[in-house]
Design an enzyme around this catalytic site. Structure first.
Site, PDB file in Angstrom:
ATOM      1  N   GLU A  71      15.403 -27.864   5.156  1.00  0.00           N
ATOM      2  CA  GLU A  71      16.288 -28.269   6.249  1.00  0.00           C
ATOM      3  C   GLU A  71      17.664 -27.738   5.898  1.00  0.00           C
ATOM      4  OE1 GLU A  71      13.941 -31.906   8.148  1.00  0.00           O
ATOM      5  OE2 GLU A  71      15.863 -32.431   7.260  1.00  0.00           O
TER       6      GLU A  71
ATOM      7  N   CYS B 111      24.930 -31.163   9.691  1.00  0.00           N
ATOM      8  CA  CYS B 111      24.181 -29.908   9.853  1.00  0.00           C
ATOM      9  C   CYS B 111      24.155 -29.521  11.322  1.00  0.00           C
ATOM     10  CB  CYS B 111      22.767 -30.063   9.316  1.00  0.00           C
ATOM     11  SG  CYS B 111      21.916 -31.500   9.942  1.00  0.00           S
TER      12      CYS B 111
HETATM   13  P1  NAD Z   1      23.527 -27.190  -1.501  1.00  0.00           P
HETATM   14  O1  NAD Z   1      22.547 -26.126  -1.160  1.00  0.00           O
HETATM   15  O2  NAD Z   1      24.769 -26.789  -2.217  1.00  0.00           O
HETATM   16  O3  NAD Z   1      22.852 -28.323  -2.401  1.00  0.00           O
HETATM   17  C1  NAD Z   1      21.726 -29.057  -1.978  1.00  0.00           C
HETATM   18  C2  NAD Z   1      20.996 -29.602  -3.184  1.00  0.00           C
HETATM   19  O4  NAD Z   1      20.437 -28.519  -3.928  1.00  0.00           O
HETATM   20  C3  NAD Z   1      21.877 -30.387  -4.162  1.00  0.00           C
HETATM   21  O5  NAD Z   1      21.171 -31.526  -4.590  1.00  0.00           O
HETATM   22  C4  NAD Z   1      22.072 -29.390  -5.284  1.00  0.00           C
HETATM   23  O6  NAD Z   1      22.345 -29.999  -6.534  1.00  0.00           O
HETATM   24  C5  NAD Z   1      20.743 -28.684  -5.298  1.00  0.00           C
HETATM   25  N1  NAD Z   1      20.733 -27.355  -5.932  1.00  0.00           N
HETATM   26  C6  NAD Z   1      21.764 -26.485  -6.065  1.00  0.00           C
HETATM   27  N2  NAD Z   1      21.346 -25.364  -6.702  1.00  0.00           N
HETATM   28  C7  NAD Z   1      20.032 -25.531  -6.981  1.00  0.00           C
HETATM   29  C8  NAD Z   1      19.041 -24.741  -7.623  1.00  0.00           C
HETATM   30  N3  NAD Z   1      19.320 -23.538  -8.113  1.00  0.00           N
HETATM   31  N4  NAD Z   1      17.787 -25.221  -7.722  1.00  0.00           N
HETATM   32  C9  NAD Z   1      17.472 -26.429  -7.218  1.00  0.00           C
HETATM   33  N5  NAD Z   1      18.370 -27.240  -6.620  1.00  0.00           N
HETATM   34  C10 NAD Z   1      19.635 -26.795  -6.497  1.00  0.00           C
HETATM   35  O7  NAD Z   1      23.871 -27.918  -0.127  1.00  0.00           O
HETATM   36  P2  NAD Z   1      24.878 -29.134   0.153  1.00  0.00           P
HETATM   37  O8  NAD Z   1      26.279 -28.637   0.019  1.00  0.00           O
HETATM   38  O9  NAD Z   1      24.474 -30.325  -0.633  1.00  0.00           O
HETATM   39  O10 NAD Z   1      24.583 -29.458   1.672  1.00  0.00           O
HETATM   40  C11 NAD Z   1      25.258 -28.863   2.748  1.00  0.00           C
HETATM   41  C12 NAD Z   1      24.328 -27.971   3.518  1.00  0.00           C
HETATM   42  O11 NAD Z   1      23.159 -28.703   3.901  1.00  0.00           O
HETATM   43  C13 NAD Z   1      24.913 -27.469   4.821  1.00  0.00           C
HETATM   44  O12 NAD Z   1      24.593 -26.108   4.978  1.00  0.00           O
HETATM   45  C14 NAD Z   1      24.217 -28.321   5.872  1.00  0.00           C
HETATM   46  O13 NAD Z   1      24.171 -27.727   7.129  1.00  0.00           O
HETATM   47  C15 NAD Z   1      22.860 -28.490   5.280  1.00  0.00           C
HETATM   48  N6  NAD Z   1      22.172 -29.666   5.812  1.00  0.00           N
HETATM   49  C16 NAD Z   1      21.100 -29.479   6.639  1.00  0.00           C
HETATM   50  C17 NAD Z   1      20.448 -30.571   7.217  1.00  0.00           C
HETATM   51  C18 NAD Z   1      19.294 -30.403   8.144  1.00  0.00           C
HETATM   52  O14 NAD Z   1      18.663 -31.384   8.454  1.00  0.00           O
HETATM   53  N7  NAD Z   1      18.988 -29.211   8.631  1.00  0.00           N
HETATM   54  C19 NAD Z   1      20.908 -31.853   6.918  1.00  0.00           C
HETATM   55  C20 NAD Z   1      22.001 -32.024   6.068  1.00  0.00           C
HETATM   56  C21 NAD Z   1      22.615 -30.913   5.518  1.00  0.00           C
END
Ligand code: NAD
Length: 454
Positions: free
Chosen positions: A226, A261
């Site tokens: 997502e 999002c």
């Molecule tokens: P992010 O990708 O920076 O981090 C998400 C998660 O991934 C965190 O828990 C992080 O620690 C982990 N992570 C980071 N690097 C990793 C790796 N190499 N391996 C495994 N895990 C890793 O995203 P964010 O800043 O937490 O969230 C914001 C983004 O999420 C925005 O783009 C937003 O649009 C999206 N989002 C989408 C939805 C949806 O339902 N489509 C909902 C909420 C947020």
């Protein structure tokens, strides 16, 4: 790991991060407990989650205050998030037994046939910080009800909320050997990718999501993503109450400090109502209160991540440098914390980052269009495919545009909303797979086909 309050830049708490070894230990524990959890009747698991549903309400003051302290969202919106999360849990409580029940396909003849839904096993729930309760419950609730063990990794920006979730699940009766929280940053998520898990359920950015999909591809297990969006909102010239439409668009842009999002990220307005819309939008935007997220009456709190401030200021600067006109806001607020004034830029086009790159903040560009065709083309001109909104008196006219768009969700006369009864899914760079609705219950189980010859 140091947890910082983004509104004050003060330390809230120090938390012990997981190591590779502790993540392994937690996995072994969940792996060991999963089959006995799966063996319990689904009604029993539903009963346990019902206690969690009550616990979220009973502790709402503590939970909302923690959420606002670590993410900077206005306190009222933290309460709203908890209520929203409970509504989603209620949907799962009311519908899971039905959608997880075995299904008879043929009950007569020489060979009887049925489908039995079995859990995936132990899954990873790697989650985001912007709505930790909402995006979390989309995954760990149906996963647990479906009989899975869960390795839950909250974002490093919503760690304390993740620990509250764990505490309340345990208190509700979820065994420790079935739900474990992994504390840390990207590296902690990376250790989950190395484990032989039976499914990966990720909420976060496109960049991390794509990386995870590539990394786990060879495991041949479900991988749901997502991801982000650049969601458009289009105002047709037949709308009757322009102030109401402008208010809805503004809320779609700034709610949760713009960090949704499905936030409204770009606005297109047909020329006949363009001037009136822009005037009303700016007028209403000026009334927005930016400030202490704990204070009643605050509309826009602090951005959650420190780096996001410069990112947004750069998007506004880029738009202005390329000919856009900044009508209001778009400056850093002169106080401690990561605060930005909401911004609106007109005279924008798709050569600007503001109109193409996910902003994730209370900034937006408004572009004038002459026809529905032009609007549809611009709305479709994006790598993302999460949601799109059309405001019009006529459903038929709006539907012509909505049908053309390659998004998982479309809205007529509303925006920035999610419903537990409908599938939540992104297309293109917005994701893969879906949560919520009956499909989001089935996403955490796998069918076994029975051929039975009595
Ligand atoms: P992010 O990708 O920076 O981090 C998400 C998660 O991934 C965190 O828990 C992080 O620690 C982990 N992570 C980071 N690097 C990793 C790796 N190499 N391996 C495994 N895990 C890793 O995203 P964010 O800043 O937490 O969230 C914001 C983004 O999420 C925005 O783009 C937003 O649009 C999206 N989002 C989408 C939805 C949806 O339902 N489509 C909902 C909420 C947020």
């Amino acid at each position: 790991m140091t947890i910082i309050n983004p509104a004050t830049e003060e330390i809230i708490q120090e938390v012990k991060e997981d190591t590779e070894a502790t993540v392994h230990e937690k996995y072994q524990q969940v792996k060991g407990g999963q089959s006995s959890w799966a063996a319990r009747p689904v009604e029993e698991r539903v009963g346990i989650i019902a206690k969690f549903y009550d616990a979220l309400d009973a502790e709402k003051e503590t939970l909302a205050t923690t959420l606002t302290a670590e993410t900077g969202k206005p306190l009222q919106q933290s309460y709203n998030e908890l209520n929203g999360a409970r509504a989603r849990i209620k949907f799962f409580l009311d519908n899971s037994v039905r959608w997880l029940a075995e299904e008879w396909v043929t009950t007569e003849g020489a060979t009887r046939e049925k489908i039995v839904y079995e859990p995936l096993g132990v899954i990873a729930n790697i989650s985001a910080w912007n709505y930790p309760y909402l995006v979390g419950v989309n995954v760990f609730i149906p996963a647990l009800i479906g009989g899975n063990g869960v390795m839950y990794k909250p974002s490093e920006y919503s760690t304390l909320t993740g620990l509250h979730i764990q505490r309340l699940l345990y208190r509700s009766g979820v065994p420790e050997a079935i739900f474990q929280v992994v504390i840390g940053r990207g590296a902690a998520g990376e250790w989950l990718l190395q484990l032989p898990l039976d499914g990966y359920f990720f909420t976060g950015s496109y960049r991390t999501g794509r990386y995870i999909a590539e990394k786990v591809a060879s495991k041949l297990v479900p991988c749901q993503l997502e991801l982000g969006g650049k969601d458009p909102l289009y105002v047709m010239d037949d709308v009757e109450d322009i102030d109401k439409v402008a208010a809805a668009a503004l809320e779609g842009v700034v709610y949760n400090n713009g960090q949704s999002c499905c936030a409204v990220e770009r606005i297109y307005v047909q020329e006949g109502v363009y001037d009136a819309f822009v005037a009303s939008y700016v007028e209403q935007m000026k009334k927005m209160v930016v400030g202490d997220p704990m204070a009643a009456g605050t509309d826009i709190g602090a951005l959650t991540r420190p780096g996001q401030l410069d990112f947004l200021l750069d998007q506004v600067k880029d738009a202005v440098a390329k000919g856009g006109k900044l009508l209001y806001g778009g400056q850093k607020v002169n106080r401690k914390g990561y605060f930005i004034e909401p911004a609106v830029v007109v005279g924008v086009d798709h050569g600007m980052k503001l109109m193409t790159e996910e902003s994730f903040g209370p900034v937006v560009g408004i572009q004038k269009v002459s026809s529905d065709k032009e609007a549809a083309q611009l709305m479709a001109d994006t790598e993302y495919g999460l949601t799109a909104a059309v405001y019009s008196k006529s459903f038929d006219r709006a539907e012509q545009v909505m049908k053309e768009l390659n998004t998982g969700t479309v809205y007529w006369n509303c925006c920035d909303r999610v419903s537990a009864g409908l599938p939540w899914s992104g297309r293109k760079h917005s994701g893969l797979g879906m949560t919520l609705s009956y499909q989001g219950i089935r996403a955490f189980v796998q069918p076994k086909a029975y051929h039975i010859r009595p």
